[in-house]
Design a protein around this motif. Structure first.
Motif, PDB file in Angstrom:
ATOM      1  N   THR A   1       1.873  -7.308 -25.550  1.00 57.00           N
ATOM      2  CA  THR A   1       2.946  -8.161 -25.026  1.00 57.00           C
ATOM      3  C   THR A   1       4.221  -8.092 -25.855  1.00 57.00           C
ATOM      4  O   THR A   1       5.301  -7.866 -25.296  1.00 57.00           O
ATOM      5  CB  THR A   1       2.455  -9.607 -24.882  1.00 57.00           C
ATOM      6  OG1 THR A   1       1.430  -9.649 -23.869  1.00 57.00           O
ATOM      7  CG2 THR A   1       3.585 -10.536 -24.457  1.00 57.00           C
TER       8      THR A   1
ATOM      9  N   PRO B   1       1.281 -18.284 -25.876  1.00 54.55           N
ATOM     10  CA  PRO B   1       0.535 -18.182 -24.611  1.00 54.55           C
ATOM     11  C   PRO B   1       0.609 -16.778 -24.011  1.00 54.55           C
ATOM     12  O   PRO B   1       1.436 -16.486 -23.146  1.00 54.55           O
ATOM     13  CB  PRO B   1       1.250 -19.203 -23.712  1.00 54.55           C
ATOM     14  CG  PRO B   1       2.670 -19.194 -24.208  1.00 54.55           C
ATOM     15  CD  PRO B   1       2.585 -18.935 -25.691  1.00 54.55           C
ATOM     16  N   TYR B   2      -0.276 -15.898 -24.461  1.00 55.52           N
ATOM     17  CA  TYR B   2      -0.267 -14.529 -23.964  1.00 55.52           C
ATOM     18  C   TYR B   2      -0.772 -14.453 -22.522  1.00 55.52           C
ATOM     19  O   TYR B   2      -1.686 -15.192 -22.141  1.00 55.52           O
ATOM     20  CB  TYR B   2      -1.131 -13.627 -24.848  1.00 55.52           C
ATOM     21  CG  TYR B   2      -0.505 -13.319 -26.186  1.00 55.52           C
ATOM     22  CD1 TYR B   2       0.585 -12.460 -26.272  1.00 55.52           C
ATOM     23  CD2 TYR B   2      -0.986 -13.895 -27.347  1.00 55.52           C
ATOM     24  CE1 TYR B   2       1.176 -12.182 -27.488  1.00 55.52           C
ATOM     25  CE2 TYR B   2      -0.396 -13.630 -28.578  1.00 55.52           C
ATOM     26  CZ  TYR B   2       0.685 -12.765 -28.641  1.00 55.52           C
ATOM     27  OH  TYR B   2       1.284 -12.501 -29.848  1.00 55.52           O
ATOM     28  N   PRO B   3      -0.176 -13.563 -21.719  1.00 55.83           N
ATOM     29  CA  PRO B   3      -0.673 -13.358 -20.352  1.00 55.83           C
ATOM     30  C   PRO B   3      -2.176 -13.060 -20.357  1.00 55.83           C
ATOM     31  O   PRO B   3      -2.666 -12.353 -21.231  1.00 55.83           O
ATOM     32  CB  PRO B   3       0.133 -12.153 -19.864  1.00 55.83           C
ATOM     33  CG  PRO B   3       1.424 -12.237 -20.616  1.00 55.83           C
ATOM     34  CD  PRO B   3       1.024 -12.736 -21.986  1.00 55.83           C
TER      35      PRO B   3
ATOM     36  N   TYR C   1      -1.695 -19.537 -21.215  1.00 59.97           N
ATOM     37  CA  TYR C   1      -0.553 -19.012 -20.460  1.00 59.97           C
ATOM     38  C   TYR C   1      -0.492 -19.626 -19.062  1.00 59.97           C
ATOM     39  O   TYR C   1       0.567 -20.053 -18.591  1.00 59.97           O
ATOM     40  CB  TYR C   1      -0.657 -17.491 -20.357  1.00 59.97           C
ATOM     41  CG  TYR C   1       0.395 -16.848 -19.469  1.00 59.97           C
ATOM     42  CD1 TYR C   1       1.665 -16.562 -19.966  1.00 59.97           C
ATOM     43  CD2 TYR C   1       0.126 -16.537 -18.142  1.00 59.97           C
ATOM     44  CE1 TYR C   1       2.637 -15.984 -19.158  1.00 59.97           C
ATOM     45  CE2 TYR C   1       1.083 -15.962 -17.324  1.00 59.97           C
ATOM     46  CZ  TYR C   1       2.335 -15.687 -17.839  1.00 59.97           C
ATOM     47  OH  TYR C   1       3.297 -15.126 -17.028  1.00 59.97           O
TER      48      TYR C   1
ATOM     49  N   LYS D   1       2.618 -21.814 -17.853  1.00 56.05           N
ATOM     50  CA  LYS D   1       3.338 -21.143 -16.781  1.00 56.05           C
ATOM     51  C   LYS D   1       3.430 -22.052 -15.557  1.00 56.05           C
ATOM     52  O   LYS D   1       4.461 -22.118 -14.880  1.00 56.05           O
ATOM     53  CB  LYS D   1       2.624 -19.843 -16.410  1.00 56.05           C
ATOM     54  CG  LYS D   1       3.207 -19.090 -15.208  1.00 56.05           C
ATOM     55  CD  LYS D   1       4.506 -18.426 -15.522  1.00 56.05           C
ATOM     56  CE  LYS D   1       4.936 -17.505 -14.391  1.00 56.05           C
ATOM     57  NZ  LYS D   1       6.259 -16.901 -14.638  1.00 56.05           N
TER      58      LYS D   1
ATOM     59  N   GLU E   1       9.870 -16.477 -21.348  1.00 54.96           N
ATOM     60  CA  GLU E   1       9.194 -15.209 -21.080  1.00 54.96           C
ATOM     61  C   GLU E   1      10.021 -14.032 -21.597  1.00 54.96           C
ATOM     62  O   GLU E   1      10.161 -13.016 -20.942  1.00 54.96           O
ATOM     63  CB  GLU E   1       8.868 -15.064 -19.594  1.00 54.96           C
ATOM     64  CG  GLU E   1       7.712 -15.952 -19.156  1.00 54.96           C
ATOM     65  CD  GLU E   1       7.118 -15.558 -17.818  1.00 54.96           C
ATOM     66  OE1 GLU E   1       7.751 -14.770 -17.095  1.00 54.96           O
ATOM     67  OE2 GLU E   1       6.015 -16.052 -17.494  1.00 54.96           O
TER      68      GLU E   1
ATOM     69  N   TYR F   1       7.108 -12.719 -28.365  1.00 50.00           N
ATOM     70  CA  TYR F   1       5.687 -13.071 -28.431  1.00 50.00           C
ATOM     71  C   TYR F   1       5.021 -12.380 -29.611  1.00 50.00           C
ATOM     72  O   TYR F   1       4.059 -11.632 -29.474  1.00 50.00           O
ATOM     73  CB  TYR F   1       4.998 -12.698 -27.120  1.00 50.00           C
ATOM     74  CG  TYR F   1       5.217 -13.703 -26.006  1.00 50.00           C
ATOM     75  CD1 TYR F   1       6.507 -14.084 -25.622  1.00 50.00           C
ATOM     76  CD2 TYR F   1       4.155 -14.287 -25.349  1.00 50.00           C
ATOM     77  CE1 TYR F   1       6.718 -15.011 -24.612  1.00 50.00           C
ATOM     78  CE2 TYR F   1       4.352 -15.219 -24.326  1.00 50.00           C
ATOM     79  CZ  TYR F   1       5.639 -15.580 -23.974  1.00 50.00           C
ATOM     80  OH  TYR F   1       5.838 -16.505 -22.976  1.00 50.00           O
TER      81      TYR F   1
END
Length: 459
Positions: A77, A376-378, A383, A387, A394, A399
């Protein structure tokens, strides 16, 4: 002669771990992919731009010289901007098909394909056999709809194929193609070390809301056999003159019985090789840690996360502060070096809970502490929650675990950053701590201190 497949680890000129700590580790993911390609008689090269400080102009020149048929770029990320720029450079340098893989593309594939025309394909999840299948299909002019695990554009639409099954037998994978990597360029705190990385498992059944491991590798853990792992350790020692192994498993000790068999296998062979690993506090008792120490383990990295039980429960860590105390007491007793990892800014965090965490990590007498910003990583539950309420930035380049991208109900971005700096300073600038570790650790500790203070003092 043109190269068939080129795999690229993109440039990294901003990562805090590289910039301040100068930690450059081998990219295991693309090294595994390269090994599977070689095993199937496909010509492949690796370009590790992060390790060799290769910029975009140099990349353009090298790609032009290699003239590859297929180029794969890996992307986390925080480095997705660099990965996308690398794909653009490839697109301008040759007529290769371009593939993007890694954690970030796995979860953000539709957004990437809709906004980046230079990316032809995205490989989701574990890429070893997906890349091989895609290469063969493109070379033979086959039907792309039959390639499991890829996402691509067709007729103006984003098409997501059936997911590929995870590799069930990890022993069946060849060792990573380390001979294609710039081994001499991998360093820790400016020191070139005879060290390499390895994994023993994939997948994780734990439910931690801040971790994407189970979403990427599945909820069921898959382990290599102890013999297979020790065979690889013996290979890298004898062929690459490696004296230290860093195991990169999310939780090395998740299956204690496996660890016991591994340690006994290692002791029987008497390899005289040091190693470090991750440990989960509820999956390592005194007997296991003592056995690990006897088998050469000198460092354990422990995800403490917080010294506040309520926060641990909120993020579904599934551990207690008492268990944390117990494992650090045991590790200290047997002479194991410990690294405590904490996250500042988790849901429910306040100034008071951060200060409690700082005091807690002092009390457990960790040798080193890493205070990251909760990110908050995808792919994570963390996340999805933030989100859903629109409470995060974003800007993926931020990140990096040092730049706040989400606030808590009581802490702003600036307050989270200030508390992170406070944590580093309070932990590392204790006179008794500095004196003890300079005596015990010597020059390595001095270099860690220098890097930590450089980061924590930066405005």
């Amino acid at each position: 002669m043109p190269t068939e497949v080129l795999l690229i680890n993109p440039p990294d000129f901003k990562s805090k771990y590289k910039k301040y700590f100068n930690i450059r580790a081998p990219p295991l993911g693309i090294a595994y992919i390269a090994a599977v390609l070689e095993e199937n008689h496909v010509d492949v090269e690796i370009m590790d731009c992060a390790a060799e400080d290769i910029g975009y102009k140099e990349m353009e020149r090298l790609v032009g010289e290699l003239d590859p048929f297929l180029v794969g770029v890996t992307a986390t990320t925080p480095l997705i901007p660099e990965a996308l720029r690398s794909v653009e450079v490839v697109d301008d340098s040759c007529n290769a098909y371009t593939v993007l893989g890694g954690p970030h593309p796995t979860f953000m594939h539709e957004d990437i394909l809709q906004n980046n025309n230079s990316v032809d394909f995205i490989v989701k999840g574990e890429g070893e056999y997906t890349v091989l299948d895609l290469y063969r299909t493109l070379r033979e002019g086959g039907d792309l709809s039959n390639v499991e695990g890829i996402v691509y554009r067709s007729g103006g639409l984003v098409v997501e194929n059936k997911e590929r099954e995870l590799v069930k037998d990890l022993d069946s994978l060849p060792y990573p193609a380390r001979h294609l990597l710039p081994i001499d360029e991998y360093v820790v705190f400016d020191e070139r070390m005879s060290i390499t990385t390895m994994i023993c498992s994939r997948g994780c059944p734990m439910q931690c809301s801040f971790c994407a491991s189970s979403a990427l590798h599945g909820k069921k853990i898959r382990k290599r056999s102890p013999k297979n792992v020790v065979d690889e350790m013996e290979y890298v020692k004898n062929n690459l003159d490696v004296s230290t192994i860093a195991f990169m498993d999310d939780t090395f000790t998740l299956l204690p019985e496996w660890v016991e068999r591994f340690c006994n296998e290692l002791k029987e062979r008497d390899l005289d090789i040091g190693w470090g690993c991750t440990a989960r506090v509820d999956k390592a008792d005194k007997e296991l840690i003592e056995l690990m120490r006897e088998a050469g383990c000198h460092t354990i990295f422990i995800g403490v996360e917080s010294g506040n039980q309520e926060i641990l429960d909120r993020v579904k860590k599934g551990t207690s502060t008492n268990q944390v105390r117990n494992i650090f007491d045991t590790a200290n007793d047997v002479g194991m070096r410990t690294v405590a990892s904490l996250a500042i800014g988790l849901p429910g965090e306040t100034k008071e809970t951060v200060e409690k965490s700082i005091e807690f990590v002092k009390e457990i007498k960790a040798n080193y502490a890493l205070f990251s910003v909760a990110t908050p990583y995808p792919g994570t539950e963390f996340y999805k929650k933030v989100k859903g309420v629109g409470e995060m930035q974003e800007d993926w380049g931020r990140y990096d675990l040092f730049s706040p991208v989400v606030e808590t109900t009581e802490l702003t971005y600036d307050e989270i950053k200030k508390l992170q700096k406070q944590a580093f300073k309070e932990f590392y600038l204790r006179p008794t701590y500095v004196i003890k570790n300079l005596i015990d650790e010597g020059i390595p500790f001095y270099k860690v201190m220098k890097a930590i203070l450089k980061q924590s003092m930066k405005q």
